[in-house]
Write a protein that holds these residues in place. Structure first.
Motif, PDB file in Angstrom:
ATOM      1  N   ILE A  45       0.841  -1.218   0.058  1.00  0.00           N
ATOM      2  CA  ILE A  45       0.256  -0.308   0.525  1.00  0.00           C
ATOM      3  C   ILE A  45       1.037   0.845  -0.162  1.00  0.00           C
ATOM      4  O   ILE A  45       2.055   0.941   0.951  1.00  0.00           O
ATOM      5  N   PHE A  46       0.707   1.735  -0.538  1.00  0.00           N
ATOM      6  CA  PHE A  46       1.679   3.440  -1.631  1.00  0.00           C
ATOM      7  C   PHE A  46       0.489   4.706  -1.259  1.00  0.00           C
ATOM      8  O   PHE A  46      -0.468   4.195  -1.089  1.00  0.00           O
ATOM      9  N   ALA A  47       0.953   5.396  -0.245  1.00  0.00           N
ATOM     10  CA  ALA A  47       0.717   6.832  -0.562  1.00  0.00           C
ATOM     11  C   ALA A  47       0.634   7.548  -1.257  1.00  0.00           C
ATOM     12  O   ALA A  47       2.082   7.936  -1.591  1.00  0.00           O
ATOM     13  N   VAL A  69       5.032   6.582  -1.938  1.00  0.00           N
ATOM     14  CA  VAL A  69       5.999   6.464  -1.022  1.00  0.00           C
ATOM     15  C   VAL A  69       5.208   5.226  -0.060  1.00  0.00           C
ATOM     16  O   VAL A  69       3.839   5.304   0.541  1.00  0.00           O
ATOM     17  N   PRO A  70       5.806   4.279   0.080  1.00  0.00           N
ATOM     18  CA  PRO A  70       5.421   2.887   1.041  1.00  0.00           C
ATOM     19  C   PRO A  70       4.916   3.471   2.744  1.00  0.00           C
ATOM     20  O   PRO A  70       6.053   4.229   3.234  1.00  0.00           O
ATOM     21  N   LEU A  76      -0.602   2.311   8.475  1.00  0.00           N
ATOM     22  CA  LEU A  76      -1.084   0.908   8.107  1.00  0.00           C
ATOM     23  C   LEU A  76      -2.607   1.341   9.069  1.00  0.00           C
ATOM     24  O   LEU A  76      -3.665   0.665   8.863  1.00  0.00           O
ATOM     25  N   ASN A  77      -2.065   0.593  10.450  1.00  0.00           N
ATOM     26  CA  ASN A  77      -3.323   0.500  11.198  1.00  0.00           C
ATOM     27  C   ASN A  77      -4.144   1.147  11.121  1.00  0.00           C
ATOM     28  O   ASN A  77      -5.420   1.226  11.750  1.00  0.00           O
ATOM     29  N   THR A 117       5.478   0.542 -12.698  1.00  0.00           N
ATOM     30  CA  THR A 117       6.925   0.114 -12.723  1.00  0.00           C
ATOM     31  C   THR A 117       7.924   1.309 -11.579  1.00  0.00           C
ATOM     32  O   THR A 117       7.794   2.146 -12.005  1.00  0.00           O
ATOM     33  N   LEU A 118       8.384   0.653 -10.910  1.00  0.00           N
ATOM     34  CA  LEU A 118       9.319   0.761  -9.921  1.00  0.00           C
ATOM     35  C   LEU A 118      11.062   0.711  -9.809  1.00  0.00           C
ATOM     36  O   LEU A 118      10.946  -0.328 -10.112  1.00  0.00           O
TER      37      LEU A 118
END
Length: 194
Positions: A45-47, A69-70, A76-77, A117-118
């Motif tokens: 999950i990225f923001a 950004v990861p 995440l919580n 693609t990262l």
């Protein structure tokens, strides 16, 4: 769920588990190692975060770009329940498992427009490119998030010992044993592609 071969369960310090298929096991220097692949699909999950353009402009909004950004554990919580609800609309069940978040269910067909693609830093080796498939986007408190799954399988190398839990290799252990494991892994992957 019907499993397609031998499996093992990996665990982390938090007591979470991850069920994995054993893709290959080999004996090297009297130790047994296995290449394993999670049964469910790993996800990230990225923001989307606004960053200013490198060139200092007149402060126009056009100078801002968005970067993925990861998401960190604390964040995440806060967003987990929302991500779970969004994925459930696609009949995917989001799970907090060891080593990675995973989803259970059938992934949608890959759409070229939804690929990302990262460039990923490989531990001291340089940069490698990885492709991800977009599964969903959602907002939480006006912040946009994106849920992706890697296109290529996520593989882990573990040490197997009789009567003990499978042990994930540390980066240092993996670097030390990798040259001896590489020929087995390459042969296995080559056979898979045939």
């Amino acid at each position: 769920m019907e499993l397609e071969g031998p499996t093992i369960t990996l665990s982390d310090e938090a007591g979470r588990s991850l069920l994995c298929y054993i893709e290959l096991s080999v004996d090297v220097d009297g130790e047994e190692y296995a290449l394993v692949n999670p049964v469910d699909y790993p996800i990230d999950i990225f923001a989307w975060v606004a960053t200013e353009d490198a060139e200092e402009g007149e402060g126009d909004e056009e100078d801002e770009e968005e970067t993925l950004v990861p998401v960190e554990d604390a964040e995440l919580n806060e967003i987990f329940a929302t991500a779970q609800a969004v994925l459930s609309e696609q009949n995917l069940k989001l799970k907090r498992t060891a080593l990675s978040l995973t989803v259970e269910g059938d992934l949608p067909e890959v759409d070229e427009d939804d690929l990302l693609t990262l460039e990923v830093e490989e531990s001291g080796v340089g940069k490698d490119q990885e492709e991800y498939q977009l599964l969903a986007t959602f907002f939480h408190e006006e912040q946009e998030y994106a849920i992706y799954t890697p296109i290529d399988p996520v593989l882990f190398v573990v040490r197997l010992q009789d009567g003990k839990k499978p042990q994930l290799l540390s980066p240092e252990e993996f670097q030390a044993i990798q040259p001896k494991l590489q020929p087995y892994f390459e042969e296995h992957l080559f056979e898979e592609l045939e």
